[in-house]
Design an enzyme around this catalytic site. Structure first.
Site, PDB file in Angstrom:
ATOM      1  N   LYS A  14       0.701  -0.904  -0.337  1.00  0.00           N
ATOM      2  CA  LYS A  14      -0.051   0.432  -0.345  1.00  0.00           C
ATOM      3  C   LYS A  14       0.562   1.251   0.094  1.00  0.00           C
ATOM      4  O   LYS A  14       0.699   1.998  -0.825  1.00  0.00           O
ATOM      5  CB  LYS A  14      -0.368  -0.397   0.888  1.00  0.00           C
ATOM      6  CG  LYS A  14      -2.208  -1.394   0.971  1.00  0.00           C
ATOM      7  CD  LYS A  14      -3.250  -1.118   2.746  1.00  0.00           C
ATOM      8  CE  LYS A  14      -2.453  -0.778   3.849  1.00  0.00           C
ATOM      9  NZ  LYS A  14      -1.507  -2.292   3.921  1.00  0.00           N
ATOM     10  N   ARG A  89      -9.048   0.503   9.103  1.00  0.00           N
ATOM     11  CA  ARG A  89      -9.126  -0.625   9.890  1.00  0.00           C
ATOM     12  C   ARG A  89     -10.224  -1.692  10.135  1.00  0.00           C
ATOM     13  O   ARG A  89      -9.498  -2.717  10.856  1.00  0.00           O
ATOM     14  CB  ARG A  89      -8.020  -0.996   9.940  1.00  0.00           C
ATOM     15  CG  ARG A  89      -6.520  -1.561   9.631  1.00  0.00           C
ATOM     16  CD  ARG A  89      -5.816  -1.369  10.234  1.00  0.00           C
ATOM     17  NE  ARG A  89      -4.423  -1.500  10.101  1.00  0.00           N
ATOM     18  CZ  ARG A  89      -3.016  -1.249   9.562  1.00  0.00           C
ATOM     19  NH1 ARG A  89      -3.616   0.652   8.986  1.00  0.00           N
ATOM     20  NH2 ARG A  89      -2.107  -2.378   8.943  1.00  0.00           N
ATOM     21  N   ARG A 128      11.512  -5.870   4.927  1.00  0.00           N
ATOM     22  CA  ARG A 128      11.435  -4.816   5.022  1.00  0.00           C
ATOM     23  C   ARG A 128      12.089  -4.718   6.634  1.00  0.00           C
ATOM     24  O   ARG A 128      12.654  -3.506   6.752  1.00  0.00           O
ATOM     25  CB  ARG A 128      10.309  -4.088   5.076  1.00  0.00           C
ATOM     26  CG  ARG A 128       9.975  -2.929   5.186  1.00  0.00           C
ATOM     27  CD  ARG A 128       8.141  -2.670   5.143  1.00  0.00           C
ATOM     28  NE  ARG A 128       7.410  -2.125   5.879  1.00  0.00           N
ATOM     29  CZ  ARG A 128       6.459  -2.252   5.928  1.00  0.00           C
ATOM     30  NH1 ARG A 128       5.313  -1.863   5.219  1.00  0.00           N
ATOM     31  NH2 ARG A 128       5.127  -2.738   7.185  1.00  0.00           N
ATOM     32  N   ARG A 134      11.477  -0.757  11.526  1.00  0.00           N
ATOM     33  CA  ARG A 134      10.042  -0.693  12.408  1.00  0.00           C
ATOM     34  C   ARG A 134      10.264  -1.458  13.330  1.00  0.00           C
ATOM     35  O   ARG A 134      10.954  -3.547  12.485  1.00  0.00           O
ATOM     36  CB  ARG A 134       9.133  -0.686  11.181  1.00  0.00           C
ATOM     37  CG  ARG A 134       8.758   0.791  11.071  1.00  0.00           C
ATOM     38  CD  ARG A 134       7.422  -0.011   9.779  1.00  0.00           C
ATOM     39  NE  ARG A 134       6.852  -0.376  10.254  1.00  0.00           N
ATOM     40  CZ  ARG A 134       5.589  -0.288   9.861  1.00  0.00           C
ATOM     41  NH1 ARG A 134       5.591   0.229   8.251  1.00  0.00           N
ATOM     42  NH2 ARG A 134       4.419  -0.791   9.927  1.00  0.00           N
ATOM     43  N   ARG A 146      -0.208  -9.171  13.422  1.00  0.00           N
ATOM     44  CA  ARG A 146      -1.125  -7.912  12.518  1.00  0.00           C
ATOM     45  C   ARG A 146      -1.383  -8.529  10.964  1.00  0.00           C
ATOM     46  O   ARG A 146      -2.467  -8.321  10.799  1.00  0.00           O
ATOM     47  CB  ARG A 146       0.298  -7.721  12.178  1.00  0.00           C
ATOM     48  CG  ARG A 146       0.725  -7.103  13.166  1.00  0.00           C
ATOM     49  CD  ARG A 146       2.476  -5.937  12.472  1.00  0.00           C
ATOM     50  NE  ARG A 146       2.244  -5.398  11.171  1.00  0.00           N
ATOM     51  CZ  ARG A 146       2.962  -4.892  10.425  1.00  0.00           C
ATOM     52  NH1 ARG A 146       4.462  -5.578  10.898  1.00  0.00           N
ATOM     53  NH2 ARG A 146       3.254  -4.428   9.639  1.00  0.00           N
TER      54      ARG A 146
HETATM   55  P1  ADP Z   1       1.431  -2.240   7.741  1.00  0.00           P
HETATM   56  O1  ADP Z   1       0.305  -1.588   6.258  1.00  0.00           O
HETATM   57  O2  ADP Z   1       1.967  -2.779   7.114  1.00  0.00           O
HETATM   58  O3  ADP Z   1       0.735  -2.468   9.031  1.00  0.00           O
HETATM   59  P2  ADP Z   1       1.105   0.934   9.054  1.00  0.00           P
HETATM   60  O4  ADP Z   1       1.933   1.675   9.014  1.00  0.00           O
HETATM   61  O5  ADP Z   1      -0.204   0.842   8.281  1.00  0.00           O
HETATM   62  O6  ADP Z   1       1.558  -0.993   8.540  1.00  0.00           O
HETATM   63  O7  ADP Z   1       0.689   0.348  10.250  1.00  0.00           O
HETATM   64  C1  ADP Z   1       1.466  -0.355  11.359  1.00  0.00           C
HETATM   65  C2  ADP Z   1       0.546  -0.280  12.122  1.00  0.00           C
HETATM   66  O8  ADP Z   1      -0.018   0.983  13.136  1.00  0.00           O
HETATM   67  C3  ADP Z   1      -0.789  -1.283  12.672  1.00  0.00           C
HETATM   68  O9  ADP Z   1      -0.284  -2.328  13.029  1.00  0.00           O
HETATM   69  C4  ADP Z   1      -1.304  -0.753  13.199  1.00  0.00           C
HETATM   70  O10 ADP Z   1      -0.759  -1.374  14.854  1.00  0.00           O
HETATM   71  C5  ADP Z   1      -1.513   0.564  13.468  1.00  0.00           C
HETATM   72  N1  ADP Z   1      -2.651   1.338  12.855  1.00  0.00           N
HETATM   73  C6  ADP Z   1      -2.134   1.888  11.394  1.00  0.00           C
HETATM   74  N2  ADP Z   1      -3.356   2.198  10.970  1.00  0.00           N
HETATM   75  C7  ADP Z   1      -4.517   1.851  11.992  1.00  0.00           C
HETATM   76  C8  ADP Z   1      -6.028   2.173  12.299  1.00  0.00           C
HETATM   77  N3  ADP Z   1      -5.922   2.500  10.969  1.00  0.00           N
HETATM   78  N4  ADP Z   1      -6.651   1.164  13.548  1.00  0.00           N
HETATM   79  C9  ADP Z   1      -6.107   1.122  13.940  1.00  0.00           C
HETATM   80  N5  ADP Z   1      -4.516   1.328  13.947  1.00  0.00           N
HETATM   81  C10 ADP Z   1      -3.346   1.409  13.254  1.00  0.00           C
END
Ligand code: ADP
Length: 191
Positions: A14, A89, A128, A134, A146
């Site tokens: 994404k 999400r 990554r 991260r 996750r």
């Molecule tokens: P990825 O899609 O690679 O898991 P993101 O950078 O989108 O990584 O998100 C990293 C973390 O941030 C998620 O695992 C979650 O803990 C938190 N997070 C991100 N966006 C949301 C959301 N919309 N609702 C709840 N938690 C979120």
């Protein structure tokens, strides 16, 4: 306005595709992951709270991310559209987003969903983790959590938009360029 959700499991690409899409279409990119990591870097109270969840591979509470998105919508007037990445999400986040957009007399035009197999996801995320710094990318058990959060809480968000006929699935394996072209094709059909 043309508002789009780029949807898919962690590691589905994404972030990579969002960068290319905003460059081409000029939308405002709203990534809740990036916004949360920025709060963590600045050690704000919100960031410190969010870090506890992120480091366990859990979702951050809905109120926190909905508040962040609401602020971002208010502070970016006049953009041609928003690209939502990593948000919504949960079903509650999706309903909140629809209400916020309704207040702005706009809506989600389409959800583009990137499909990638679980084995490929784990491989990409561990890879990554070697360079991203991260903390949630370095441990396979956190990565599996996750993906589990995605399966149980996030997948229903696609069902929600499917109910409005707004979901298009795109194969998320192949070259970055091939995937980008497939995304653009769906967007161009609708603009
Ligand atoms: P990825 O899609 O690679 O898991 P993101 O950078 O989108 O990584 O998100 C990293 C973390 O941030 C998620 O695992 C979650 O803990 C938190 N997070 C991100 N966006 C949301 C959301 N919309 N609702 C709840 N938690 C979120």
């Amino acid at each position: 306005m043309f508002n789009i959700i780029l949807f898919g499991p962690p590691g589905s690409g994404k972030g990579t595709q969002s960068q290319k899409l905003i460059e081409k279409y000029g939308w405002k990119h709203l990534s809740t992951g990036d916004l949360l990591r920025s709060e963590i870097a600045q050690q704000t109270p919100l960031g410190l709270e969010a870090k506890n969840f992120i480091d366990k591979g859990q979702l951050v509470p809905d109120e926190v991310v909905i508040g962040m998105i609401s602020t971002a919508l208010e502070t970016n007037p006049g953009v041609p559209g928003f690209l939502f990445d990593g948000f919504p999400r949960t079903a509650a986040q999706a309903e909140a987003l629809d209400k916020l957009l309704q207040l702005k007399k706009t809506a989600i035009a389409v959800m583009l969903a990137l499909d990638v197999s679980e084995e490929e996801l784990v491989k990409r995320l561990l890879n990554r983790g070697q360079s991203s710094g991260r903390s949630d990318d370095t441990d396979e058990s956190i990565i599996r959590s996750r993906i589990e959060e995605y399966e149980t809480k996030t997948k229903p968000v696609a069902d929600y938009y499917n109910g409005f006929n707004k979901v298009v699935h795109i194969k998320g394996e192949g070259s970055v360029e091939e995937i980008f072209e497939a995304l653009c094709k769906e967007i161009d059909k609708r603009t």
